[in-house]
Structure formats: structure tokens, C-alpha cells
Design a protein around this motif. Structure first.
Motif, PDB file in Angstrom:
ATOM      1  N   LEU A 137       0.832  -1.200   0.000  1.00  0.00           N
ATOM      2  CA  LEU A 137       0.000   0.000   0.000  1.00  0.00           C
ATOM      3  C   LEU A 137       0.870   1.255   0.000  1.00  0.00           C
ATOM      4  O   LEU A 137       0.619   2.192  -0.757  1.00  0.00           O
ATOM      5  CB  LEU A 137      -0.920  -0.037   1.223  1.00  0.00           C
ATOM      6  CG  LEU A 137      -2.067   0.944   1.276  1.00  0.00           C
ATOM      7  CD1 LEU A 137      -3.032   0.700   0.125  1.00  0.00           C
ATOM      8  CD2 LEU A 137      -2.794   0.801   2.607  1.00  0.00           C
ATOM      9  N   ALA A 138       1.915   1.260   0.833  1.00  0.00           N
ATOM     10  CA  ALA A 138       2.825   2.407   0.889  1.00  0.00           C
ATOM     11  C   ALA A 138       3.530   2.609  -0.446  1.00  0.00           C
ATOM     12  O   ALA A 138       3.724   3.745  -0.896  1.00  0.00           O
ATOM     13  CB  ALA A 138       3.842   2.216   2.007  1.00  0.00           C
ATOM     14  N   ALA A 139       3.913   1.522  -1.088  1.00  0.00           N
ATOM     15  CA  ALA A 139       4.568   1.623  -2.395  1.00  0.00           C
ATOM     16  C   ALA A 139       3.631   2.245  -3.431  1.00  0.00           C
ATOM     17  O   ALA A 139       4.058   3.073  -4.248  1.00  0.00           O
ATOM     18  CB  ALA A 139       5.035   0.246  -2.859  1.00  0.00           C
ATOM     19  N   LEU A 140       2.366   1.875  -3.397  1.00  0.00           N
ATOM     20  CA  LEU A 140       1.395   2.461  -4.317  1.00  0.00           C
ATOM     21  C   LEU A 140       1.242   3.963  -4.084  1.00  0.00           C
ATOM     22  O   LEU A 140       1.134   4.738  -5.028  1.00  0.00           O
ATOM     23  CB  LEU A 140       0.039   1.766  -4.192  1.00  0.00           C
ATOM     24  CG  LEU A 140      -0.026   0.339  -4.723  1.00  0.00           C
ATOM     25  CD1 LEU A 140      -1.349  -0.321  -4.339  1.00  0.00           C
ATOM     26  CD2 LEU A 140       0.160   0.334  -6.239  1.00  0.00           C
ATOM     27  N   ARG A 141       1.251   4.370  -2.817  1.00  0.00           N
ATOM     28  CA  ARG A 141       1.166   5.805  -2.507  1.00  0.00           C
ATOM     29  C   ARG A 141       2.410   6.526  -3.009  1.00  0.00           C
ATOM     30  O   ARG A 141       2.317   7.590  -3.620  1.00  0.00           O
ATOM     31  CB  ARG A 141       0.977   6.029  -1.016  1.00  0.00           C
ATOM     32  CG  ARG A 141       0.875   7.522  -0.678  1.00  0.00           C
ATOM     33  CD  ARG A 141       0.664   7.799   0.763  1.00  0.00           C
ATOM     34  NE  ARG A 141       1.793   7.326   1.529  1.00  0.00           N
ATOM     35  CZ  ARG A 141       1.921   7.476   2.835  1.00  0.00           C
ATOM     36  NH1 ARG A 141       0.985   8.069   3.527  1.00  0.00           N
ATOM     37  NH2 ARG A 141       2.969   7.024   3.467  1.00  0.00           N
ATOM     38  N   GLU A 142       3.587   5.934  -2.777  1.00  0.00           N
ATOM     39  CA  GLU A 142       4.839   6.548  -3.234  1.00  0.00           C
ATOM     40  C   GLU A 142       4.891   6.677  -4.750  1.00  0.00           C
ATOM     41  O   GLU A 142       5.470   7.621  -5.277  1.00  0.00           O
ATOM     42  CB  GLU A 142       6.035   5.737  -2.728  1.00  0.00           C
ATOM     43  CG  GLU A 142       6.253   5.882  -1.236  1.00  0.00           C
ATOM     44  CD  GLU A 142       7.338   4.958  -0.713  1.00  0.00           C
ATOM     45  OE1 GLU A 142       8.124   4.432  -1.524  1.00  0.00           O
ATOM     46  OE2 GLU A 142       7.381   4.761   0.508  1.00  0.00           O
ATOM     47  N   GLN A 143       4.281   5.737  -5.455  1.00  0.00           N
ATOM     48  CA  GLN A 143       4.249   5.765  -6.917  1.00  0.00           C
ATOM     49  C   GLN A 143       3.205   6.731  -7.447  1.00  0.00           C
ATOM     50  O   GLN A 143       3.124   6.966  -8.648  1.00  0.00           O
ATOM     51  CB  GLN A 143       3.970   4.364  -7.466  1.00  0.00           C
ATOM     52  CG  GLN A 143       5.047   3.355  -7.173  1.00  0.00           C
ATOM     53  CD  GLN A 143       4.587   1.930  -7.451  1.00  0.00           C
ATOM     54  OE1 GLN A 143       3.483   1.684  -7.937  1.00  0.00           O
ATOM     55  NE2 GLN A 143       5.432   0.977  -7.126  1.00  0.00           N
ATOM     56  N   GLY A 144       2.376   7.269  -6.545  1.00  0.00           N
ATOM     57  CA  GLY A 144       1.336   8.196  -6.965  1.00  0.00           C
ATOM     58  C   GLY A 144       0.046   7.525  -7.394  1.00  0.00           C
ATOM     59  O   GLY A 144      -0.870   8.181  -7.889  1.00  0.00           O
ATOM     60  N   ALA A 145      -0.039   6.210  -7.206  1.00  0.00           N
ATOM     61  CA  ALA A 145      -1.245   5.485  -7.594  1.00  0.00           C
ATOM     62  C   ALA A 145      -2.376   5.684  -6.597  1.00  0.00           C
ATOM     63  O   ALA A 145      -3.546   5.447  -6.924  1.00  0.00           O
ATOM     64  CB  ALA A 145      -0.943   3.996  -7.751  1.00  0.00           C
ATOM     65  N   LEU A 146      -2.040   6.102  -5.356  1.00  0.00           N
ATOM     66  CA  LEU A 146      -3.044   6.362  -4.326  1.00  0.00           C
ATOM     67  C   LEU A 146      -2.830   7.749  -3.746  1.00  0.00           C
ATOM     68  O   LEU A 146      -1.688   8.168  -3.556  1.00  0.00           O
ATOM     69  CB  LEU A 146      -2.921   5.356  -3.169  1.00  0.00           C
ATOM     70  CG  LEU A 146      -3.261   3.901  -3.421  1.00  0.00           C
ATOM     71  CD1 LEU A 146      -2.966   3.069  -2.180  1.00  0.00           C
ATOM     72  CD2 LEU A 146      -4.715   3.736  -3.811  1.00  0.00           C
ATOM     73  N   THR A 147      -3.915   8.427  -3.454  1.00  0.00           N
ATOM     74  CA  THR A 147      -3.819   9.700  -2.742  1.00  0.00           C
ATOM     75  C   THR A 147      -3.595   9.398  -1.261  1.00  0.00           C
ATOM     76  O   THR A 147      -3.771   8.256  -0.821  1.00  0.00           O
ATOM     77  CB  THR A 147      -5.104  10.532  -2.893  1.00  0.00           C
ATOM     78  OG1 THR A 147      -6.168   9.838  -2.223  1.00  0.00           O
ATOM     79  CG2 THR A 147      -5.455  10.767  -4.361  1.00  0.00           C
ATOM     80  N   ASP A 148      -3.243  10.412  -0.484  1.00  0.00           N
ATOM     81  CA  ASP A 148      -3.075  10.214   0.954  1.00  0.00           C
ATOM     82  C   ASP A 148      -4.377   9.739   1.599  1.00  0.00           C
ATOM     83  O   ASP A 148      -4.353   8.874   2.475  1.00  0.00           O
ATOM     84  CB  ASP A 148      -2.591  11.498   1.635  1.00  0.00           C
ATOM     85  CG  ASP A 148      -1.128  11.792   1.335  1.00  0.00           C
ATOM     86  OD1 ASP A 148      -0.394  10.846   0.948  1.00  0.00           O
ATOM     87  OD2 ASP A 148      -0.711  12.951   1.507  1.00  0.00           O
ATOM     88  N   ASP A 149      -5.504  10.294   1.171  1.00  0.00           N
ATOM     89  CA  ASP A 149      -6.798   9.875   1.724  1.00  0.00           C
ATOM     90  C   ASP A 149      -7.113   8.420   1.381  1.00  0.00           C
ATOM     91  O   ASP A 149      -7.602   7.666   2.224  1.00  0.00           O
ATOM     92  CB  ASP A 149      -7.925  10.778   1.223  1.00  0.00           C
ATOM     93  CG  ASP A 149      -7.856  12.180   1.815  1.00  0.00           C
ATOM     94  OD1 ASP A 149      -7.213  12.351   2.879  1.00  0.00           O
ATOM     95  OD2 ASP A 149      -8.442  13.096   1.221  1.00  0.00           O
TER      96      ASP A 149
END
Length: 161
Positions: A137-149
């Protein structure tokens, strides 16, 4: 900062001081890890979960722990569903740590122009564990695939399961 991991362990009674604390103290003295969060809970006779202070479980002070200000905090131990079925008098410990051994390796990779592209744990039973899911999940956020929310919502869902 190196990779951050956490685990929740349970054990009967007050066995922390004589069995768990010495092993944790050795990992700290070897500077393999830095403890970022350390929390304890006990199941009371009525089935409720109550927090317990480190000083009660480690009266000799084997585990010197002062949480760093910038450290990420772990989940609220008293709200972890897996603890609902613990027998009365059992203890649970949440340990959040930074893998210090990997910091020089990460720096060397960056100096060489490289980058960390994956970091996963391989669960013993072959299924995804909570740590692996959170890392993905953190990797997806770092890649920009997920917003912080979106990240926060998914992290909450994973920790609630």
C-alpha cells in the motif's frame, strides 16, 4: 530512514521481562534496529483490554526506550481485533522498529544511482500478512497510484481485518 516494520505478539502472564526483553535489548545494543513505538496491553478478567506500561513489565529497565519525535506510531493496540479472544491475564506487545542495518545499503544504492523498487516480506504460511499488505500500500502511494486519503482509508481497512 530504513524500512519500518511492526509486529504484534501475545504471550501468557508477565513473561516479557524474562524472555522477550533480553532479546529485544540485544537487537537494540547490536544497533540492528531502532524501536520507534513500543506498546503493551493486557486482557483483564472481565475480557477488556487495558494498556500496560513498559516499566511494569521490565522493572530492571533492560529495554531502554524513548520514542523518537519523528517516528511513525503503530496502531492502537487495544483496538486490534486479534486480541479480542486472548485469555484473561494474557499480554500483547506492539513493536514498531526501523531496520538500521539496511540504512547503509540503501545509501549505497542511491549513491550508485539506483533506487529501491520493491521491499516485501515473504510470509511463512504463504499468505499475505499485514506488514506485506501495508508495504504494498505504501509503495502504491509513493508511486502516486493512491492519494493520501485513499492510502489512509485502505490502511485502516487492513488494520481492522
Amino acid at each position: 530512514m530504513g524500512p519500518v516494520e511492526y509486529l504484534v505478539v501475545t504471550f501468557p502472564g508477565s513473561r516479557f521481562a524474562d524472555t522477550v526483553a533480553p532479546v529485544l535489548a540485544e537487537a537494540l545494543s547490536a544497533q540492528a534496529v531502532r524501536i520507534l513505538d513500543l506498546a503493551f496491553a493486557r486482557t483483564a478478567q472481565d475480557g477488556t483490554t487495558e494498556t500496560v506500561e513498559l516499566s511494569e513489565l521490565d522493572p530492571r529497565g533492560l529495554v531502554a526506550f524513548e520514542p523518537p519525535r519523528e517516528a511513525p506510531r503503530g496502531p492502537d493496540l487495544t483496538r486490534i481485533r486479534a486480541l479480542e479472544d486472548l485469555p484473561a491475564g494474557s499480554l500483547a506487545a506492539l513493536i514498531v522498529w526501523e531496520d538500521l542495518w539496511s540504512v547503509p545499503l540503501t545509501e549505497a544504492v542511491r549513491t550508485a544511482g539506483g533506487q529501491l523498487v520493491a521491499h516485501e516480506r515473504v510470509p511463512v504460511d504463504g499468505e499475505d500478512d499485514v506488514i506485506t499488505l501495508l508495504e504494498r500500500l505504501a509503495a502504491l502511494r509513493e508511486q502516486g497510484a493512491l492519494t493520501d486519503d485513499e492510502f489512509t482509508a485502505q490502511k485502516t481497512r487492513i488494520l481492522a481485518d
